[in-house]
Design an enzyme around this catalytic site. Structure first.
Site, PDB file in Angstrom:
ATOM      1  CG  ASN A 106      -0.362   0.638   2.499  1.00  0.00           C
ATOM      2  OD1 ASN A 106      -0.427   1.819   2.498  1.00  0.00           O
ATOM      3  ND2 ASN A 106       0.177  -0.026   3.450  1.00  0.00           N
ATOM      4  CG  PHE A 113      -0.349   9.567   6.985  1.00  0.00           C
ATOM      5  CD1 PHE A 113      -0.409   8.053   7.139  1.00  0.00           C
ATOM      6  CD2 PHE A 113       0.594  10.167   7.471  1.00  0.00           C
ATOM      7  CE1 PHE A 113       1.047   7.379   8.190  1.00  0.00           C
ATOM      8  CE2 PHE A 113       1.636   9.729   8.317  1.00  0.00           C
ATOM      9  CZ  PHE A 113       1.874   8.473   8.462  1.00  0.00           C
ATOM     10  CB  SER A 161       4.035   5.788   7.111  1.00  0.00           C
ATOM     11  OG  SER A 161       3.627   5.731   5.829  1.00  0.00           O
ATOM     12  CG  ASN A 186       3.163   4.266   1.651  1.00  0.00           C
ATOM     13  OD1 ASN A 186       3.882   3.999   0.901  1.00  0.00           O
ATOM     14  ND2 ASN A 186       2.298   3.614   2.731  1.00  0.00           N
ATOM     15  CB  THR A 187       4.057  10.572   4.862  1.00  0.00           C
ATOM     16  OG1 THR A 187       2.796  10.139   4.893  1.00  0.00           O
ATOM     17  CG2 THR A 187       4.205  12.285   5.022  1.00  0.00           C
ATOM     18  CE  LYS A 201       2.730   0.456  12.756  1.00  0.00           C
ATOM     19  NZ  LYS A 201       1.373  -0.021  12.535  1.00  0.00           N
ATOM     20  CG  ASN A 240       4.251   1.450   9.269  1.00  0.00           C
ATOM     21  OD1 ASN A 240       3.680   0.823   8.535  1.00  0.00           O
ATOM     22  ND2 ASN A 240       4.151   2.403   9.857  1.00  0.00           N
TER      23      ASN A 240
HETATM   24  C1  LIG Z   1      -3.662  -0.476   3.622  1.00  0.00           C
HETATM   25  C2  LIG Z   1      -2.762  -0.156   4.685  1.00  0.00           C
HETATM   26  C3  LIG Z   1      -2.653   1.061   5.511  1.00  0.00           C
HETATM   27  C4  LIG Z   1      -2.121   1.233   6.852  1.00  0.00           C
HETATM   28  N1  LIG Z   1      -1.878   2.394   7.175  1.00  0.00           N
HETATM   29  C5  LIG Z   1      -1.303   2.566   8.358  1.00  0.00           C
HETATM   30  C6  LIG Z   1      -1.183   3.700   9.049  1.00  0.00           C
HETATM   31  O1  LIG Z   1      -2.161   4.672   8.581  1.00  0.00           O
HETATM   32  N2  LIG Z   1      -0.638   3.980  10.291  1.00  0.00           N
HETATM   33  C7  LIG Z   1       0.190   3.159  10.602  1.00  0.00           C
HETATM   34  O2  LIG Z   1       0.968   3.131  11.506  1.00  0.00           O
HETATM   35  N3  LIG Z   1       0.444   1.766   9.994  1.00  0.00           N
HETATM   36  C8  LIG Z   1      -0.364   1.552   8.819  1.00  0.00           C
HETATM   37  N4  LIG Z   1      -0.449   0.332   8.293  1.00  0.00           N
HETATM   38  C9  LIG Z   1       0.501  -0.698   8.869  1.00  0.00           C
HETATM   39  C10 LIG Z   1       0.099  -1.492   9.729  1.00  0.00           C
HETATM   40  O3  LIG Z   1      -0.411  -1.084  11.043  1.00  0.00           O
HETATM   41  C11 LIG Z   1       0.997  -2.522  10.163  1.00  0.00           C
HETATM   42  O4  LIG Z   1       1.965  -2.256  10.999  1.00  0.00           O
HETATM   43  C12 LIG Z   1       1.637  -3.606   8.892  1.00  0.00           C
HETATM   44  O5  LIG Z   1       0.581  -3.589   7.904  1.00  0.00           O
HETATM   45  C13 LIG Z   1       2.236  -4.737   9.509  1.00  0.00           C
HETATM   46  O6  LIG Z   1       1.264  -5.553   9.831  1.00  0.00           O
HETATM   47  P1  LIG Z   1       0.452  -6.845   8.924  1.00  0.00           P
HETATM   48  O7  LIG Z   1       1.514  -7.449   8.174  1.00  0.00           O
HETATM   49  O8  LIG Z   1      -0.108  -7.471   9.906  1.00  0.00           O
HETATM   50  O9  LIG Z   1      -0.155  -6.246   7.937  1.00  0.00           O
HETATM   51  C14 LIG Z   1      -1.094   0.210   7.126  1.00  0.00           C
HETATM   52  C15 LIG Z   1      -1.076  -1.172   6.535  1.00  0.00           C
HETATM   53  C16 LIG Z   1      -1.826  -1.539   5.576  1.00  0.00           C
HETATM   54  C17 LIG Z   1      -1.715  -2.782   4.691  1.00  0.00           C
END
Ligand SMILES: Cc1cc2nc3c(=O)[nH]c(=O)nc-3n(C[C@H](O)[C@H](O)[C@H](O)COP(=O)(O)O)c2cc1C
Length: 342
Positions: A116, A120, A181, A183-184, A218, A247
């Site tokens: 992704n 934000f 993140s 992505n920012t 985080k 993350n």
């Molecule tokens: C579509 C998507 C959006 C996410 N948005 C955020 C976010 O806004 N803030 C954040 O701290 N982590 C965000 N994450 C990261 C997740 O909270 C998590 O740290 C990461 O996906 C690893 O966990 P997982 O393997 O169970 O998905 C996002 C992950 C995904 C897939």
């Protein structure tokens, strides 16, 4: 079973973000009535308690929903009905922002993963706070995950974090500072030692001034062991109570998905199964660095009870999921309870 054999194939016909919005829209409707939340709770079955003390709070059990799934806090009561002990809303920023252009969320089914670059997208910290306030979330512990707006330079980032903190402080149980993140643009630069110290001290002091709710940070899975451990120690020095590891990753190694598809998707954070081992390793590094002076929240590629076990064994107090839920569906929480109910 019904999810993987019936609902998932239907959702996977849609683009990943459209499916996400549909599922979240359904949970939002469920959240609006006591009858439907009770029905959802009954359908999922009860999730056994195994109380955990972390960051000075008592959690029903270790498993929570990671940030990003319900950025705007629209379905808190449904998440509680599904059995989660906690969730992180956000990342929310002081001002609403649309995020990156679509498409920006992709499934990699061969790898049980997602990529992704949402960036934000959120309705702003104040709007999320109002929704949390009106949703009477009884047993659910809510973390407020905060970040800076895309248009704010890193030099002014502290102001954004403090504004978001002030907007959500009264309605959340803990604060999560997101500096990881991918992505920012430039956000991860805040993980350099000087920037990190200034930011964490400012947030910790402000949280203390407002009443002393716990603050966590985080971190990313792409830094070296040395950098992770320095960051974790610095967080403790600044008075933080938790480290959330991790993350998404910018790495793309060892994937089964054809390279052409990976190339076509482009930039973004990879989550799900390919992240499992690395994030568990980072949990281990963090625990080694902080000892018993902070709580560790393990997140990354959790899909099975064994994955939960591995995170707990590596030193996590709490475990969070995101991508696993997309692949396994809502019964997952109950299935994962085997990890603390053996
Ligand atoms: C579509 C998507 C959006 C996410 N948005 C955020 C976010 O806004 N803030 C954040 O701290 N982590 C965000 N994450 C990261 C997740 O909270 C998590 O740290 C990461 O996906 C690893 O966990 P997982 O393997 O169970 O998905 C996002 C992950 C995904 C897939």
């Amino acid at each position: 079973m019904m999810y993987t054999s019936l609902i998932r194939p239907l959702l996977f016909q849609l683009s990943a973000e459209h499916a996400h919005n549909m599922a979240l829209g359904g949970l939002r409707i469920v959240s609006q009535s006591g009858i439907s939340t009770a029905a959802l709770r009954a359908a999922v079955g009860s999730v056994p308690d195994a109380p955990v003390q972390a960051m000075g709070l008592t959690f029903r059990h270790p498993l929570g929903l990671a940030a990003g799934m319900d950025k705007n806090a629209v379905a808190l009561r449904a998440w509680e009905a599904l059995g989660f002990s906690h969730l992180e809303i956000g990342t929310v920023t002081p001002r609403p922002q649309p995020g990156n252009p679509k498409p920006r969320m992709f499934r990699l089914p061969e790898d049980e993963a997602l990529i992704n670059r949402m960036g934000f997208n959120n309705g702003g910290a104040e709007a999320a706070a109002l929704r949390i306030k009106s949703s009477k979330h009884c047993n659910l512990i809510v973390g407020g995950n905060i970040g800076r707006n895309k248009t704010t330079a890193n030099e002014q980032a502290v102001d954004d974090y403090l504004a978001a903190l002030n907007a959500v402080y009264a309605v959340v149980d803990y604060i999560a500072v997101n500096v990881s993140s991918p992505n920012t643009p430039g956000l991860r630069d805040l993980q350099s030692e000087a920037s990190m110290r200034a930011l964490l001290e400012a947030v910790a002091n402000e949280a203390k001034r407002l009443g002393g709710k716990p603050v966590a940070v985080k971190i990313d899975p792409d830094s070296s062991k040395e950098h992770v451990q320095r960051t974790a120690s610095l967080a403790v020095e600044c008075g933080l109570k938790g480290i959330i590891a991790t993350n998404t990753t910018v790495g793309r190694t060892g994937l089964r998905t054809p390279q052409a598809r990976i190339d076509a998707i482009g930039a973004g954070g990879l989550s799900g199964a390919p992240l499992t081992r690395r994030s568990t390793e980072v949990v281990e590094w963090v625990r080694e660095a902080v000892g018993s002076s902070a709580s560790v929240l393990g997140v990354g590629g959790v899909r099975t009870a064994k994955d939960v076990h591995d995170k707990l064994n590596a030193g996590a107090d709490l475990v969070q999921v995101y991508s696993g839920l997309v692949y396994e569906g809502p019964a997952m929480v109950r299935q994962l309870a085997a990890a603390w109910n053996a």
